[in-house]
Design a protein around this motif. Structure first.
Motif, short mmCIF file in Angstrom:
data_model
loop_
_atom_site.label_atom_id
_atom_site.label_comp_id
_atom_site.label_asym_id
_atom_site.label_seq_id
_atom_site.Cartn_x
_atom_site.Cartn_y
_atom_site.Cartn_z
N PRO A 141 -49.77 15.34 70.38
CA PRO A 141 -50.83 16.35 70.45
C PRO A 141 -50.71 17.31 71.61
N ILE A 142 -50.19 16.85 72.75
CA ILE A 142 -50.10 17.72 73.92
C ILE A 142 -49.19 18.92 73.66
N VAL A 143 -48.26 18.76 72.70
CA VAL A 143 -47.33 19.85 72.38
C VAL A 143 -48.10 21.06 71.86
N LYS A 144 -48.98 20.82 70.90
CA LYS A 144 -49.76 21.92 70.34
C LYS A 144 -50.75 22.46 71.35
N THR A 145 -51.33 21.59 72.16
CA THR A 145 -52.28 22.04 73.18
C THR A 145 -51.62 22.98 74.17
N ALA A 146 -50.42 22.62 74.63
CA ALA A 146 -49.72 23.47 75.60
C ALA A 146 -49.37 24.81 74.99
N ALA A 147 -48.81 24.81 73.78
CA ALA A 147 -48.41 26.07 73.15
C ALA A 147 -49.62 26.96 72.88
N SER A 148 -50.73 26.36 72.44
CA SER A 148 -51.90 27.16 72.09
C SER A 148 -52.52 27.85 73.30
N MET A 149 -52.22 27.34 74.50
CA MET A 149 -52.73 28.01 75.70
C MET A 149 -52.11 29.39 75.88
N LEU A 150 -51.01 29.66 75.18
CA LEU A 150 -50.34 30.95 75.28
C LEU A 150 -50.72 31.90 74.15
N TYR A 151 -51.46 31.43 73.17
CA TYR A 151 -51.70 32.21 71.96
C TYR A 151 -52.35 33.56 72.24
N HIS A 152 -53.44 33.57 73.02
CA HIS A 152 -54.13 34.84 73.30
C HIS A 152 -53.17 35.84 73.95
N HIS A 153 -52.42 35.36 74.91
CA HIS A 153 -51.52 36.21 75.67
C HIS A 153 -50.47 36.84 74.75
N LEU A 154 -49.98 36.07 73.80
CA LEU A 154 -48.93 36.55 72.89
C LEU A 154 -49.50 37.41 71.78
N LEU A 155 -50.57 36.96 71.14
CA LEU A 155 -51.16 37.72 70.04
C LEU A 155 -51.63 39.10 70.50
N HIS A 156 -52.15 39.17 71.71
CA HIS A 156 -52.64 40.44 72.24
C HIS A 156 -51.52 41.47 72.35
N ALA A 157 -50.29 41.00 72.55
CA ALA A 157 -49.15 41.91 72.66
C ALA A 157 -48.52 42.24 71.31
N GLY A 158 -48.98 41.58 70.24
CA GLY A 158 -48.43 41.86 68.92
C GLY A 158 -47.48 40.82 68.39
N VAL A 159 -47.30 39.71 69.11
CA VAL A 159 -46.45 38.62 68.63
C VAL A 159 -47.17 37.90 67.50
N ARG A 160 -46.46 37.59 66.43
CA ARG A 160 -47.04 36.85 65.31
C ARG A 160 -46.69 35.37 65.46
N ILE A 161 -47.68 34.50 65.27
CA ILE A 161 -47.51 33.07 65.48
C ILE A 161 -47.80 32.33 64.19
N TYR A 162 -46.86 31.46 63.81
CA TYR A 162 -47.00 30.63 62.60
C TYR A 162 -46.92 29.17 63.01
N GLU A 163 -47.86 28.38 62.51
CA GLU A 163 -47.84 26.94 62.76
C GLU A 163 -47.32 26.23 61.52
N TYR A 164 -46.21 25.48 61.70
CA TYR A 164 -45.61 24.73 60.61
C TYR A 164 -46.45 23.48 60.36
N CYS A 165 -46.96 23.33 59.14
CA CYS A 165 -47.97 22.31 58.88
C CYS A 165 -47.53 21.20 57.93
N ASP A 166 -46.33 21.27 57.38
CA ASP A 166 -45.90 20.22 56.45
C ASP A 166 -45.68 18.89 57.17
N ARG A 167 -44.95 18.95 58.28
CA ARG A 167 -44.57 17.75 59.04
C ARG A 167 -44.34 18.18 60.48
N PRO A 168 -44.04 17.27 61.38
CA PRO A 168 -43.67 17.69 62.72
C PRO A 168 -42.41 18.56 62.71
#
Length: 424
Positions: free
Chosen positions: A268-295
């Protein structure tokens, strides 16, 4: 353990993308069974499950007919192999070496940092495999919902000679010394330098001596040069400030920047750490996709129409600042297109795109405070982690360690899979 890595392009190679254990394991095991002279393999994780036993059988068979086999495993990633498993290899003539086995304290492993995280196989100096796939059943789809999505490459051509010299040097510097390395090279058969394809390739490694940031520098250079698209699929994403800055700059100049990250993480800490960057990246126009089938366990990227990379290096503090890693960088339009099609399929059918509206529920004041701390962590962690003790781990013969006397929680029966998860 220095790599001797020169970071230069080598032409004339054939490179094939392998997806998941279903494609990777049969190719590797077949190559070992057909080896004529030598097999050298490095892996972070080797479990004593149905995949590990297949590797065991292939290596025993090859060794018994006179093939010289060296197997290096990491002492943290592969701590629970039974004495029978190890002796089954060594009795057939396989050299099994453990990278920094370490000691346990009250049952806990303390040697967490500066691990040998590479996944490399070289057969007869003519064929090589590099990627992120370990030898464990959780890289097969029949493992279930926790099966990992991952990638590797099979290589033929002149680049294999460079990888071959690297793994020979790794053995020498880890245990036998430079004199052994020079003698082994003199005795080694000539590396096949015949062109096998049209791809340019670069073998890039990270160590804790001379090549501390080579992989990250190659990423940043490719991001700066990108004009059309950037796709990075990475299991453990928390890179340093400079790489984040390059991604934001690329998106702002009109490059289609996409990140494929874990949506169903193995930790779980993996997703928590990455999500802390989401606002910073999305605001600049980076598109983020979360792979949901498996790890997601992959460590791949592509830039524009020719540049691609596949390897063992995550974009997180462990891989970028501490672990020993290896990536292949490819300059070839055909390979880039294959990787793009695989990534596009993932994004279209197996991912959820993260939108700014999905994050709007967070209190803006907390977001501001968190962004302040995240910014400074990203800015300073590479330098701070680099100051951790740089011990010089050595390769230890498996029979000289207590590795073979343990049957810990990672042990499983041949039909099943290991139950322990590593940041692999």
């Amino acid at each position: 353990m220095s790599s001797g890595n020169n970071n230069h392009w080598t032409g004339g190679n054939r490179i094939e993308l392998l997806e998941n254990g279903e494609q990777f394991f049969p190719r590797v095991f077949d190559a070992i069974r057909k080896a004529r002279r030598e097999v050298i393999a490095e892996t972070f994780i080797l479990f004593e499950d149905k995949v590990g036993l297949q590797l065991h059988a292939a290596m025993r068979e090859a060794a018994q007919r006179g093939v010289k086999i060296d197997l290096m495993i990491d002492g943290f990633g592969s701590p629970d192999l039974s004495r029978e498993f190890i002796e089954g290899l060594t009795s057939a003539g396989v050299k099994v070496r453990v990278f920094d086995p370490g000691q346990r304290f009250m049952g806990q492993r303390l040697n967490v940092f500066r691990r040998m995280h590479r996944k490399i196989v070289v057969v007869d100096g003519e064929r090589a495999f590099v990627g992120g796939i370990n030898y464990s059943a959780d890289h097969l789809l029949d493992f279930g919902s926790k099966a990992k999505q991952d990638y590797a490459v099979e290589l033929a051509g002149p680049i294999v000679g460079e990888i071959h010299q690297f793994v020979l040097r790794a053995i020498a510097l880890g245990g036998k010394g430079a004199g052994w390395f020079r003698r082994r090279l003199k005795l080694a058969p000539p590396v096949n330098q015949v062109r096998a394809g049209e791809a340019d390739a670069m073998f890039v490694t990270r160590d804790n001596r001379r090549h501390t940031n080579d992989i990250e520098r190659q990423y940043r250079a490719a991001i700066r040069a990108a004009r059309k698209r950037i796709v990075i699929a990475n299991a453990y994403f928390f890179p340093g400030y400079l790489l984040i800055k390059e991604l934001r700059r690329a998106a702002r100049r009109g490059v289609d920047v996409r990140l494929v990250l874990q949506g169903e993480p193995d930790m779980p800490i993996v997703k928590t750490a990455a999500s802390m960057l989401y606002h910073h990246l999305l605001h600049a126009g980076v598109r983020i996709y979360e792979y949901c089938d498996r790890p997601l366990h992959g460590k791949v990227a592509l830039m524009d129409d020719r540049w691609s990379t596949v390897g063992s290096s995550n974009l997180d503090p462990l891989s970028l600042s501490l672990n020993l890693e290896a990536n292949v960088i490819v300059r070839d339009a055909a390979f880039n297109q294959v990787l793009w099609e695989r990534m596009d399929r993932l994004m279209q059918h197996s991912c959820k795109q993260v939108e700014a509206a999905d994050l709007a529920s967070e209190w803006s004041g907390w977001r501001l405070v968190r962004s302040f701390f995240v910014f400074h962590i990203l800015r300073w962690y590479p330098a701070l982690l680099g100051r951790l003790p740089r011990h010089a781990p050595r390769l230890t013969p498996a029979e000289a360690t207590d590795l073979a006397s343990r049957r810990g929680s990672g042990r499983s029966d041949p039909a099943g899979g290991a139950t322990r998860t590593e940041a692999a």
